[in-house]
Structure formats: structure tokens, C-alpha cells
Design a protein around this motif. Structure first.
Motif, PDB file in Angstrom:
ATOM      1  N   ALA A 185      39.788  24.947  39.429  1.00  0.00           N
ATOM      2  CA  ALA A 185      40.068  25.812  40.574  1.00  0.00           C
ATOM      3  C   ALA A 185      39.236  25.397  41.777  1.00  0.00           C
ATOM      4  N   GLN A 186      39.818  26.003  42.933  1.00  0.00           N
ATOM      5  CA  GLN A 186      39.169  25.631  44.470  1.00  0.00           C
ATOM      6  C   GLN A 186      39.047  27.104  44.889  1.00  0.00           C
ATOM      7  N   PHE A 187      38.322  27.005  46.119  1.00  0.00           N
ATOM      8  CA  PHE A 187      38.080  28.362  46.775  1.00  0.00           C
ATOM      9  C   PHE A 187      39.176  28.668  47.869  1.00  0.00           C
ATOM     10  N   GLU A 188      40.422  28.269  47.655  1.00  0.00           N
ATOM     11  CA  GLU A 188      41.429  28.565  48.547  1.00  0.00           C
ATOM     12  C   GLU A 188      42.063  30.077  47.870  1.00  0.00           C
ATOM     13  N   ILE A 189      41.583  30.523  46.671  1.00  0.00           N
ATOM     14  CA  ILE A 189      41.682  31.837  46.215  1.00  0.00           C
ATOM     15  C   ILE A 189      40.483  32.670  46.179  1.00  0.00           C
ATOM     16  N   ALA A 190      40.492  33.725  45.949  1.00  0.00           N
ATOM     17  CA  ALA A 190      39.430  34.715  45.663  1.00  0.00           C
ATOM     18  C   ALA A 190      38.575  34.562  44.536  1.00  0.00           C
ATOM     19  N   ASP A 191      37.450  35.020  44.345  1.00  0.00           N
ATOM     20  CA  ASP A 191      36.504  34.891  43.161  1.00  0.00           C
ATOM     21  C   ASP A 191      37.058  35.639  41.935  1.00  0.00           C
ATOM     22  N   ALA A 192      37.605  36.611  42.116  1.00  0.00           N
ATOM     23  CA  ALA A 192      38.244  37.514  40.856  1.00  0.00           C
ATOM     24  C   ALA A 192      39.187  36.559  39.873  1.00  0.00           C
ATOM     25  N   PRO A 193      40.105  36.341  40.440  1.00  0.00           N
ATOM     26  CA  PRO A 193      40.868  35.197  39.532  1.00  0.00           C
ATOM     27  C   PRO A 193      40.528  34.050  38.955  1.00  0.00           C
ATOM     28  N   ILE A 194      39.535  33.411  39.879  1.00  0.00           N
ATOM     29  CA  ILE A 194      38.852  32.129  39.169  1.00  0.00           C
ATOM     30  C   ILE A 194      37.725  32.726  38.090  1.00  0.00           C
ATOM     31  N   ARG A 195      37.109  33.832  38.221  1.00  0.00           N
ATOM     32  CA  ARG A 195      36.149  34.253  37.385  1.00  0.00           C
ATOM     33  C   ARG A 195      37.059  34.688  36.006  1.00  0.00           C
ATOM     34  N   GLU A 196      38.015  35.367  36.053  1.00  0.00           N
ATOM     35  CA  GLU A 196      39.058  35.709  34.904  1.00  0.00           C
ATOM     36  C   GLU A 196      39.414  34.304  34.136  1.00  0.00           C
ATOM     37  N   ALA A 197      40.168  33.357  35.082  1.00  0.00           N
ATOM     38  CA  ALA A 197      40.409  32.072  34.321  1.00  0.00           C
ATOM     39  C   ALA A 197      39.613  31.497  33.644  1.00  0.00           C
ATOM     40  N   PHE A 198      38.154  31.224  34.305  1.00  0.00           N
ATOM     41  CA  PHE A 198      37.263  30.462  33.841  1.00  0.00           C
ATOM     42  C   PHE A 198      36.609  31.241  32.584  1.00  0.00           C
ATOM     43  N   ALA A 199      36.511  32.771  32.554  1.00  0.00           N
ATOM     44  CA  ALA A 199      36.064  33.374  31.303  1.00  0.00           C
ATOM     45  C   ALA A 199      37.131  33.140  30.128  1.00  0.00           C
TER      46      ALA A 199
END
Length: 287
Positions: free
Chosen positions: A109-123
Motif C-alpha cells: 500500500a501507499q498513501f494515496e488512500i486513507a489510513d482505514a483501508p490500509i489498516r484493515e488490509a494490513f490487519a
């Protein structure tokens, strides 16, 4: 969107386009229906060229995210980004792709999307034992729980200084190779990642790992015309090669080669090198 790693095989080159607008007016070009239509059709076409399934896309109502690159005489870039639908990507969209994430070789992931979907995907990835790669660009403060579920963190020198500031460092020289190896890299590892990588453009890259000595990768000299996308090429190639089982030295070498080759062509997706291009450059260097 966070994506499973897979090599991007595109040999097509895009013609350079100059846009004579100021940063203040840069986003106005995306208000025209014709431009929006081109932007919306770009992603599916790019996936087809790369032999990737269109099912990877999540379609959301709204304007497609877009950006304008300002390139100086040395080929260095500054970006103006209109995130558009990227910021509408949610945890629910990610959860709908849980099977793909849990079955992936790597989630990036990179930061062209918000924190929430990254947090969920990484979890999801973390619970499934799938490694994760984060390139926090464009930079913003990285939440502690996201860092904690990141396996590989990649930053350039500007991002490294910004990240160090969130750790309490204000030193402008914190992103030097010596201090990255001795201080910032280990500080990143203490927060969860197993690998921290500093990209330095034409000066190469440095990797600090939890279980092996630091690796210094020189750059590959090339005739640069456009540096846009070089960091993306580096991060994608590093992730793919690590997922394929390459050693850190091999993965870092190929990532540096991919980044260098991308700067020799205009554009982003169409400038990305193939695996054959990367192999040819690395063979020439070793020979």
C-alpha cells in the motif's frame, strides 16, 4: 488500493505531454467530462496491458483520482494530486477482498488512500501470515498500528526526515546513510517492520533488516528524462522479488534497476520495465 504483488509486464511507452498550468489551477483540467472519461478508462486498460484481471479494481462513484507532475530540467518531479475516489475506499471495500488478501504473497500500500483501508488490509494480512509493504507517499504521519503491522517500510530521503520528525528527531541530516543505518533504520524496526529501506535517487538505496547486516545498493547510471514513477517501480519490484524468495541483496539490486529504467521513459505505468529489461540491465552491470 492495497494490492497483491505481481510483476508488471508493460513494454508500451506513452508520449510525453506538457501541461502549462499553475499548481493552483492544476485540478481544473479534471473538471471536464472528456478528461474524466479518459482518467476513468485508464486503469482497466493498464491492467489489460499488464495481463492483470480487471476484477482487481474497486469501482466507486465519483471522480477518478488524478495527478499532475511538474518536471524540472534534471528530471526531478513535484506532484499535485486530486485523490478523488481514492479517498472513498473503505474498510468494507477491503473486507470484501479478504480472500484475495489472505491468499496473497504480499500486500502493498501507499498513501494515496486513507489510513482505514490500509489498516484493515494490513490487519487481515498480518493475521494470515502474509507480509506487508508500505510506501508512505505522499507522506503523512504513519499510525503506530499501521507501522506495527508493516513488514517492509520504504521511504525516500524527504519522507525519512518527515518520519523521523514524528519519532522526535528534528535533525536535517537524519536521512544520511550513516544515520539511517545507525539510528533511524533501527528505530523503524523497533516499531514492527522487519525491513526498512531508504531510497536515495541517483545515490542508490540502503536497507536495514532485523536479521541481517545492512545492504547498500548503488544506483544504475542511466540517461534520466522523467523521474516520475521511479519510486513506485522500486517499491513494486522490491516487493515482488522478496515475495518470489529472492535474497535482500538480489531484491534491492533489481528494485534499483527498475527505478533507474523507469526514469529513462516518459510516463508512469507505461514506463515501468519488464522483468527482461531489469535482468538485462543487471547483467550488463555485473558483466
Amino acid at each position: 488500493m492495497p494490492a497483491a504483488a505481481r510483476p508488471l509486464e508493460s513494454d508500451l511507452q506513452r508520449q510525453p505531454v506538457g501541461i502549462g498550468v499553475t499548481a493552483e489551477k492544476a485540478f481544473d483540467i479534471f473538471e471536464h467530462d472528456a478528461i474524466r472519461a479518459v482518467a476513468a478508462s485508464f486503469a482497466p486498460t493498464a491492467l489489460v496491458r499488464a495481463d492483470l484481471p480487471e476484477a482487481m479494481l474497486v469501482r466507486i462513484d465519483g471522480q477518478t483520482g488524478s495527478g499532475v507532475a511538474f518536471i524540472d530540467a534534471a528530471g526531478e518531479t513535484s506532484l499535485a494530486i486530486a485523490p478523488g475516489a481514492n479517498l472513498a475506499l473503505s474498510e468494507a471495500h477491503v473486507r470484501a477482498k479478504a480472500n484475495a488478501i489472505e491468499g496473497a504473497a504480499l500486500v502493498a500500500a501507499q498513501f494515496e488512500i486513507a489510513d482505514a483501508p490500509i489498516r484493515e488490509a494490513f490487519a487481515l494480512a498480518h493475521r494470515a501470515g502474509v507480509p506487508t509493504l508500505l510506501n508512505p507517499s505522499p507522506f503523512r504521519t504513519v499510525p503506530e498500528d499501521v507501522v506495527g503491522s508493516t513488514s517492509v517500510l520504504i521511504v525516500n530521503e524527504t519522507e525519512a526526515r518527515s518520519l523521523a520528525a514524528t519519532f522526535g528527531w528534528q535533525d536535517v541530516d537524519i536521512a544520511t546513510p550513516e544515520r539511517f543505518v545507525a539510528e533511524l533504520g533501527p528505530a523503524i524496526l523497533k516499531r514492527g517492520p522487519r525491513l526498512a529501506v531508504l531510497t536515495r535517487g541517483a545515490a542508490g538505496a540502503i536497507a536495514v533488516a532485523a536479521d541481517e547486516p545492512p545492504v547498500v545498493q548503488p544506483s544504475f547510471p542511466v540517461d534520466t528524462v522523467d523521474a516520475l514513477g521511479a519510486g513506485d517501480a522500486f517499491a513494486a519490484t522490491l516487493g515482488v522479488r522478496l515475495a518470489e524468495g529472492a535474497t535482500l541483496s538480489e531484491a534491492l539490486r533489481d528494485a534499483a534497476a527498475a527505478g533507474a529504467l523507469t526514469t529513462t521513459r516518459h510516463g508512469v505505468v507505461d514506463a515501468l520495465p519488464t522483468a527482461a529489461d531489469i535482468s538485462a540491465l543487471t547483467r550488463n552491470r555485473s558483466g
